[in-house]
Design a protein around this motif. Structure first.
Motif, short mmCIF file in Angstrom:
data_model
loop_
_atom_site.label_atom_id
_atom_site.label_comp_id
_atom_site.label_asym_id
_atom_site.label_seq_id
_atom_site.Cartn_x
_atom_site.Cartn_y
_atom_site.Cartn_z
N ALA A 147 -4.60 4.96 42.41
CA ALA A 147 -3.89 4.13 43.38
C ALA A 147 -2.48 4.64 43.67
O ALA A 147 -1.73 3.99 44.40
CB ALA A 147 -3.81 2.68 42.87
N SER A 148 -2.12 5.78 43.13
CA SER A 148 -0.75 6.27 43.24
C SER A 148 -0.69 7.64 43.89
O SER A 148 -1.42 8.56 43.50
CB SER A 148 -0.13 6.36 41.83
OG SER A 148 1.04 7.13 41.84
N PRO A 149 0.19 7.84 44.89
CA PRO A 149 0.39 9.17 45.46
C PRO A 149 0.74 10.21 44.40
O PRO A 149 0.29 11.37 44.48
CB PRO A 149 1.53 8.97 46.45
CG PRO A 149 1.39 7.54 46.88
CD PRO A 149 0.96 6.81 45.63
N MET A 150 1.53 9.81 43.41
CA MET A 150 1.82 10.73 42.31
C MET A 150 0.53 11.13 41.60
O MET A 150 0.32 12.29 41.25
CB MET A 150 2.80 10.09 41.32
CG MET A 150 4.23 10.03 41.81
SD MET A 150 5.27 9.34 40.50
CE MET A 150 6.88 9.92 40.99
N GLY A 151 -0.33 10.14 41.38
CA GLY A 151 -1.60 10.41 40.72
C GLY A 151 -2.46 11.36 41.51
O GLY A 151 -3.08 12.27 40.96
N TRP A 152 -2.52 11.19 42.83
CA TRP A 152 -3.34 12.07 43.67
C TRP A 152 -2.89 13.53 43.52
O TRP A 152 -3.72 14.42 43.41
CB TRP A 152 -3.27 11.65 45.12
CG TRP A 152 -3.63 10.22 45.37
CD1 TRP A 152 -4.39 9.42 44.56
CD2 TRP A 152 -3.24 9.42 46.48
NE1 TRP A 152 -4.49 8.16 45.10
CE2 TRP A 152 -3.80 8.13 46.29
CE3 TRP A 152 -2.48 9.66 47.61
CZ2 TRP A 152 -3.60 7.09 47.20
CZ3 TRP A 152 -2.30 8.63 48.53
CH2 TRP A 152 -2.85 7.36 48.31
N THR A 181 -10.84 2.72 47.00
CA THR A 181 -11.66 1.82 46.19
C THR A 181 -12.98 2.46 45.77
O THR A 181 -13.86 1.77 45.26
CB THR A 181 -11.95 0.51 46.97
OG1 THR A 181 -12.52 0.84 48.24
CG2 THR A 181 -10.67 -0.29 47.17
N ASP A 182 -13.11 3.76 45.97
CA ASP A 182 -14.30 4.47 45.50
C ASP A 182 -13.93 5.93 45.30
O ASP A 182 -12.90 6.41 45.79
CB ASP A 182 -15.46 4.32 46.48
CG ASP A 182 -15.13 4.86 47.87
OD1 ASP A 182 -15.10 6.10 48.05
OD2 ASP A 182 -14.87 4.03 48.77
N LEU A 183 -14.77 6.64 44.58
CA LEU A 183 -14.48 8.03 44.23
C LEU A 183 -14.42 8.93 45.45
O LEU A 183 -13.58 9.83 45.53
CB LEU A 183 -15.53 8.55 43.24
CG LEU A 183 -15.34 9.97 42.73
CD1 LEU A 183 -13.98 10.13 42.05
CD2 LEU A 183 -16.46 10.35 41.77
N GLY A 184 -15.29 8.69 46.43
CA GLY A 184 -15.28 9.53 47.63
C GLY A 184 -13.96 9.46 48.36
O GLY A 184 -13.41 10.49 48.77
N THR A 185 -13.44 8.25 48.54
CA THR A 185 -12.15 8.09 49.23
C THR A 185 -11.03 8.71 48.41
O THR A 185 -10.12 9.35 48.97
CB THR A 185 -11.86 6.60 49.47
OG1 THR A 185 -12.95 6.02 50.19
CG2 THR A 185 -10.58 6.42 50.27
N LEU A 186 -11.09 8.52 47.09
CA LEU A 186 -10.07 9.12 46.23
C LEU A 186 -10.07 10.63 46.37
O LEU A 186 -9.01 11.26 46.47
CB LEU A 186 -10.32 8.72 44.77
CG LEU A 186 -9.43 9.41 43.73
CD1 LEU A 186 -7.95 9.09 43.97
CD2 LEU A 186 -9.84 9.01 42.31
N MET A 187 -11.24 11.23 46.40
CA MET A 187 -11.32 12.69 46.53
C MET A 187 -10.75 13.16 47.86
O MET A 187 -10.13 14.23 47.94
CB MET A 187 -12.77 13.15 46.38
CG MET A 187 -13.29 13.10 44.95
SD MET A 187 -14.98 13.75 44.83
CE MET A 187 -15.18 13.82 43.04
#
Length: 264
Positions: A147-152, A181-187
């Motif tokens: 949930a964090s730009p730093m994390g991305w 809210t899902d792995l695909g979007t996170l990727m």
């Protein structure tokens, strides 16, 4: 330790099993790929059964982690925690502090330094703005990395396969309507962060908040931390466009990385 005492009592105090375990971690750390038990045994000149017992113990403790098939091993999160704790106590906060202060003074916005601790982003430092728009993120604050730009940015170090394993059983909880809210979007977020080399966020972590984030590299070229400027939307001067803030954050991140030994 006194050298004379150490030499006289070496055979009494020296623990061979501990020595082999630490050598194993060093061997895995410098390898350019995950190692099998057979490869570990060969590098340490041990029998396969001895290597297996060491690997089993270190994996049980979290210092090693296996691939999905359980055939090869690499450093686990517990080793990273030790490394991050060392950096936090010894180097990176002191190294970054003056650049965070200079970035705060240049932009007029609070600045932060954070590392990734497993599934979370851990904030190590916060330099508050001199204006009234104080940051509500304090040292020790933890946020979900997804949930964090730093994390991305810091997750760009992991290949998709490792990301899938890391988030296999994670329940994504939205902090705002913009949170993945899902792995695909996170990727997708991670891929864009990797391509751009920075992240501009509007309402990602909290409504009405904005940030500009950039990665910090170490001597080996690995991303070891991230910095940002963040605050409410109205903390950003409308007379300055996004380019001004991006360049300022990238410049500060580059200066910190250079002090850590990074050479592009």
């Amino acid at each position: 330790m006194n050298n004379e005492v150490s030499e006289k009592n070496h055979n009494i105090y020296f623990v061979p099993g501990l020595h082999r375990g630490l050598r194993l971690l060093e061997a895995v750390a410098v390898a350019d790929k995950p190692l099998s038990i057979t490869e570990i045994a060969a590098r340490l000149e041990l029998s396969r059964s001895s290597a297996f017992r060491l690997v089993y113990t270190l994996q049980f403790m979290g210092f090693l982690r296996a691939d999905p098939e359980g055939r090869t091993f690499e450093l686990g999160s517990r080793v990273l925690n030790l490394g991050f704790s060392f950096l936090a106590k010894q180097d990176i906060i002191q190294t970054a502090r003056r650049d965070l202060e200079a970035l705060r003074d240049k932009t007029g916005i609070s600045t932060h330094l954070a590392i990734r601790d497993g599934l979370e982003v851990l904030f190590l430092d916060c330099v508050q703005t001199r204006t009234g728009f104080l940051s509500n993120v304090n040292v020790g604050t933890r946020l979900p990395a997804y949930a964090s730009p730093m994390g991305w940015l810091m997750l760009t170090e992991l290949p998709n396969r490792e990301l899938s394993t890391l988030y296999k059983e994670v329940e994504f909880k939205a902090l705002t309507e913009n949170t993945p809210t899902d792995l695909g979007t996170l990727m997708q977020m991670i891929a864009k962060a990797s391509s751009d080399g920075y992240v501009i966020s509007h309402g990602m972590v909290e409504q009405g908040g904005s940030s500009v984030t950039a990665p910090v590299f170490d001597q080996s070229g690995q991303i070891v931390a991230a910095i940002d400027i963040s605050g409410p939307d109205n903390a950003f001067d409308q007379k300055n466009d996004e380019t001004f803030y991006i360049e300022a954050v990238l410049e500060a991140a580059g200066a910190i990385s250079a002090r850590l030994g990074y050479r592009p």
